[in-house]
Design an enzyme around this catalytic site. Structure first.
Site, mmCIF file in Angstrom:
data_model
loop_
_atom_site.group_PDB
_atom_site.id
_atom_site.type_symbol
_atom_site.label_atom_id
_atom_site.label_comp_id
_atom_site.label_asym_id
_atom_site.label_seq_id
_atom_site.Cartn_x
_atom_site.Cartn_y
_atom_site.Cartn_z
ATOM 1 N N ALA A 85 0.793 -1.244 0.000
ATOM 2 C CA ALA A 85 0.000 0.000 0.000
ATOM 3 C C ALA A 85 0.817 1.282 0.000
ATOM 4 C CB ALA A 85 -0.903 0.006 1.243
ATOM 5 N N SER A 86 2.153 1.191 0.018
ATOM 6 C CA SER A 86 2.917 2.393 0.342
ATOM 7 C C SER A 86 3.467 3.140 -0.862
ATOM 8 C CB SER A 86 4.075 2.015 1.270
ATOM 9 O OG SER A 86 4.836 0.968 0.695
ATOM 10 N N GLY B 150 3.533 3.277 -5.579
ATOM 11 C CA GLY B 150 3.064 2.755 -6.861
ATOM 12 C C GLY B 150 1.566 2.520 -6.934
ATOM 13 N N GLU C 199 8.665 -1.225 4.475
ATOM 14 C CA GLU C 199 9.485 -0.025 4.296
ATOM 15 C C GLU C 199 10.483 0.095 5.451
ATOM 16 O OE1 GLU C 199 9.278 1.757 1.611
ATOM 17 O OE2 GLU C 199 7.420 0.938 0.799
ATOM 18 N N LEU D 205 1.801 -6.320 -4.459
ATOM 19 C CA LEU D 205 3.199 -6.459 -4.035
ATOM 20 C C LEU D 205 4.124 -6.498 -5.247
ATOM 21 C CD1 LEU D 205 3.202 -9.224 -1.262
ATOM 22 C CD2 LEU D 205 3.076 -6.747 -0.995
ATOM 23 N N TYR E 68 9.446 -9.275 -20.525
ATOM 24 C CA TYR E 68 8.322 -9.161 -19.585
ATOM 25 C C TYR E 68 7.311 -10.299 -19.785
ATOM 26 C CZ TYR E 68 5.466 -7.186 -16.006
ATOM 27 O OH TYR E 68 4.774 -7.050 -14.832
ATOM 28 N N LYS F 119 3.165 -13.901 -13.753
ATOM 29 C CA LYS F 119 1.866 -13.248 -13.983
ATOM 30 C C LYS F 119 0.830 -14.250 -14.508
ATOM 31 C CE LYS F 119 3.030 -9.093 -12.639
ATOM 32 N NZ LYS F 119 2.481 -8.520 -11.399
ATOM 33 N N VAL G 248 6.719 4.696 -14.290
ATOM 34 C CA VAL G 248 7.939 4.717 -13.491
ATOM 35 C C VAL G 248 7.562 4.412 -12.045
ATOM 36 C CG1 VAL G 248 9.926 6.087 -12.774
ATOM 37 C CG2 VAL G 248 8.790 6.600 -14.948
ATOM 38 N N THR G 249 8.013 3.274 -11.556
ATOM 39 C CA THR G 249 7.892 2.964 -10.123
ATOM 40 C C THR G 249 9.225 2.337 -9.722
ATOM 41 O OG1 THR G 249 7.110 0.699 -10.415
ATOM 42 C CG2 THR G 249 5.406 2.408 -10.318
HETATM 43 P P1 NAD Z 1 6.141 -0.629 -6.150
HETATM 44 O O1 NAD Z 1 7.558 -1.068 -5.985
HETATM 45 O O2 NAD Z 1 5.870 0.820 -6.317
HETATM 46 O O3 NAD Z 1 5.260 -1.105 -4.859
HETATM 47 C C1 NAD Z 1 5.461 -2.331 -4.238
HETATM 48 C C2 NAD Z 1 4.744 -2.365 -2.900
HETATM 49 O O4 NAD Z 1 4.943 -3.666 -2.322
HETATM 50 C C3 NAD Z 1 5.249 -1.362 -1.854
HETATM 51 O O5 NAD Z 1 4.164 -0.893 -1.072
HETATM 52 C C4 NAD Z 1 6.183 -2.209 -0.981
HETATM 53 O O6 NAD Z 1 6.339 -1.724 0.362
HETATM 54 C C5 NAD Z 1 5.411 -3.508 -0.989
HETATM 55 N N1 NAD Z 1 6.210 -4.689 -0.652
HETATM 56 C C6 NAD Z 1 7.255 -5.218 -1.324
HETATM 57 N N2 NAD Z 1 7.683 -6.340 -0.694
HETATM 58 C C7 NAD Z 1 6.873 -6.525 0.370
HETATM 59 C C8 NAD Z 1 6.787 -7.501 1.397
HETATM 60 N N3 NAD Z 1 7.617 -8.551 1.457
HETATM 61 N N4 NAD Z 1 5.833 -7.339 2.351
HETATM 62 C C9 NAD Z 1 4.977 -6.282 2.336
HETATM 63 N N5 NAD Z 1 5.000 -5.348 1.376
HETATM 64 C C10 NAD Z 1 5.938 -5.470 0.417
HETATM 65 O O7 NAD Z 1 5.547 -1.509 -7.327
HETATM 66 P P2 NAD Z 1 4.407 -1.257 -8.450
HETATM 67 O O8 NAD Z 1 5.088 -0.928 -9.720
HETATM 68 O O9 NAD Z 1 3.323 -0.404 -7.928
HETATM 69 O O10 NAD Z 1 3.881 -2.752 -8.617
HETATM 70 C C11 NAD Z 1 2.705 -3.223 -7.992
HETATM 71 C C12 NAD Z 1 2.023 -4.229 -8.911
HETATM 72 O O11 NAD Z 1 1.644 -3.565 -10.117
HETATM 73 C C13 NAD Z 1 2.937 -5.396 -9.307
HETATM 74 O O12 NAD Z 1 2.156 -6.564 -9.394
HETATM 75 C C14 NAD Z 1 3.393 -4.984 -10.700
HETATM 76 O O13 NAD Z 1 3.775 -6.084 -11.493
HETATM 77 C C15 NAD Z 1 2.137 -4.319 -11.213
HETATM 78 N N6 NAD Z 1 2.305 -3.441 -12.403
HETATM 79 C C16 NAD Z 1 3.284 -2.478 -12.426
HETATM 80 C C17 NAD Z 1 3.430 -1.708 -13.588
HETATM 81 C C18 NAD Z 1 4.499 -0.636 -13.685
HETATM 82 O O14 NAD Z 1 4.798 -0.196 -14.794
HETATM 83 N N7 NAD Z 1 5.058 -0.176 -12.590
HETATM 84 C C19 NAD Z 1 2.560 -1.873 -14.673
HETATM 85 C C20 NAD Z 1 1.548 -2.825 -14.592
HETATM 86 C C21 NAD Z 1 1.441 -3.610 -13.439
#
Ligand code: NAD
Length: 395
Positions: A49-50, A52, A75, A139, A235, A244, A275-276
């Protein structure tokens, strides 16, 4: 302390509390400006939740439909003389804003893959919130300690079957080069599935069900990415793509269980490339994103995580809408990214990009700015020369 960015490869090892708060507030303002989301969640559990997409989902639930939220994340907290990771500051900013709006906020910082954090989450829900009507599983992690076997699985970002060569960009140095990534073996693929596949999501859903903490008709959702053919070997068809596929398998299994339990639903949303912290670690993808941003901004179609999640909630999940599913049963909020005119424009630019013309042909400047914003830097209205207290507790 005066906090400046310290970029090391694809991470920034510092984060700015005021900048993170301003960045979160912008997402909150966007959701509020779009107006209430009718029929939205009232009690939401957000896993990841923190930052992206998980943070965007939490903001859409809270500020779009006044949901009480329990957020789980991993975090590094702040110390006296050391800034926290950005998700810590994001969560503090979200918590302050949501509580000021009269909303319940619960936070749990720890390993979501563990039984212990699941038990703590169940206890918090039972005590403070009651059954949840929305579970977001967002996650993105490089590793998972399996709660039954104790094995530490590490995810890989590799192609399958054959090596893959393509252009990539060092976003920090602005150098475009060719990269060759050797294929993963079956063990690496299986490890990636163990980390980023659907097993842990299923464990969360089973734990919630067993504790009678799923409201009848609950929705569960997780996120994936598809993207264009330039990125498929790394990917969609690579190790992460395997994971996935397993996440989609889990979605079908959870969907069947929720349907049997009061008519709920589970599905996958395909989100836009953004960008995340997670996406910046994938080879080739940052170059694609830099070109994509240029095209989408020029056409007025660019969205960030907050806008994507607001649109997902407002036009697909709630507001009396029917889900607009693709042939594989997934919701598509990557629809604008995948539009033919956008993809054709990206494909035309792709072969011509070099180090010399990177700034002209791509939005590398915008990429870098977005990357720094993830850590609270470069946010309008923040004075980065001012002293700021890095050590902020999460209450
Ligand atoms: P992100 O790195 O911004 O966020 C990840 C989150 O997971 C954070 O809140 C982090 O604290 C938490 N986290 C990681 N490990 C953890 C653990 N062991 N326990 C508890 N919390 C944990 O990532 P994001 O890019 O927002 O990705 C989230 C989802 O969205 C993923 O499934 C990703 O594949 C998907 N996604 C991302 C994109 C992209 O371009 N960024 C595009 C489509 C889908």
């Amino acid at each position: 302390m005066i906090i400046k960015p310290k970029v090391r490869g694809f991470v920034c090892v510092t984060a700015h509390p005021t900048g993170c708060a301003a960045h979160v507030q912008k997402q909150i303002d966007h959701v509020k400006a779009k107006g209430p989301i009718q029929g939205g969640p009232k009690h939401a559990l957000i896993i990841g939740a923190s930052t992206g997409y998980g943070l965007g989902s939490r903001i859409a639930a809270a500020f779009g439909s006044q949901a009480a939220t329990l957020g789980v994340f991993f975090e590094r907290p702040s110390e006296e003389d050391r800034p926290a990771t950005p998700g810590w500051y994001n969560t503090i900013a979200f918590t302050n804003a949501a509580r000021a709006a009269g909303l319940y906020v619960g936070n749990l910082n720890g390993d979501a893959f563990s039984d212990d954090i699941k038990q703590q989450a169940l206890a918090m829900l039972a005590r403070d919130m009651g059954p949840v009507d929305l579970v977001v599983y967002s996650l993105a992690s490089p590793r998972r300690t399996h709660p039954r076997t104790g094995v530490v699985h590490k995810s890989a970002l590799k192609p399958m079957g054959a090596s893959y060569t393509n252009k990539t960009v060092d976003t920090d140095k602005g150098i475009v080069s060719s990269v060759t990534i050797e294929p993963a073996n079956e063990l690496e693929a299986a490890d990636t599935v163990a980390v980023m596949g659907g097993e842990d999501w299923e464990m969360w859903m089973q734990a919630l069900h067993a504790a009678k903490l799923l409201a009848p008709g609950a929705t569960a959702i997780a996120y994936t990415y598809v993207g264009p053919s330039h990125t498929w070997p790394i990917y969609r068809d690579g190790t992460i793509g395997r994971a996935k596929i397993d996440l989609e398998r889990a979605a079908r299994a959870i969907d069947a269980q929720l349907k049997a339990h009061g008519g709920g639903r589970a599905f996958i949303s395909v989100n836009k490339a953004l960008v995340t912290q997670a996406s910046s670690a994938i080879p080739v993808v940052p170059l694609y994103i830099s070109i994509l941003y240029k095209i989408m901004k020029a056409k007025g179609l660019h969205e960030g995580c907050g806008e994507q999640m607001q649109r997902l909630f407002a036009t697909q999940l709630y507001n009396g809408n029917q889900l607009n599913l693709d042939a594989d049963g997934r919701v598509r909020v990557d629809d604008w990214e995948m539009r033919l005119d956008i993809q054709q424009a990206v494909a035309e630019i792709w072969p011509h990009v070099t180090t010399e013309n990177l700034a002209e042909l791509t939005d590398i400047v915008g990429y870098r700015a977005e990357f720094l914003k993830l850590f609270g830097f470069g946010v309008a209205g923040v004075n980065y020369d001012a002293e700021v207290e890095p050590h902020i507790p999460l209450t």
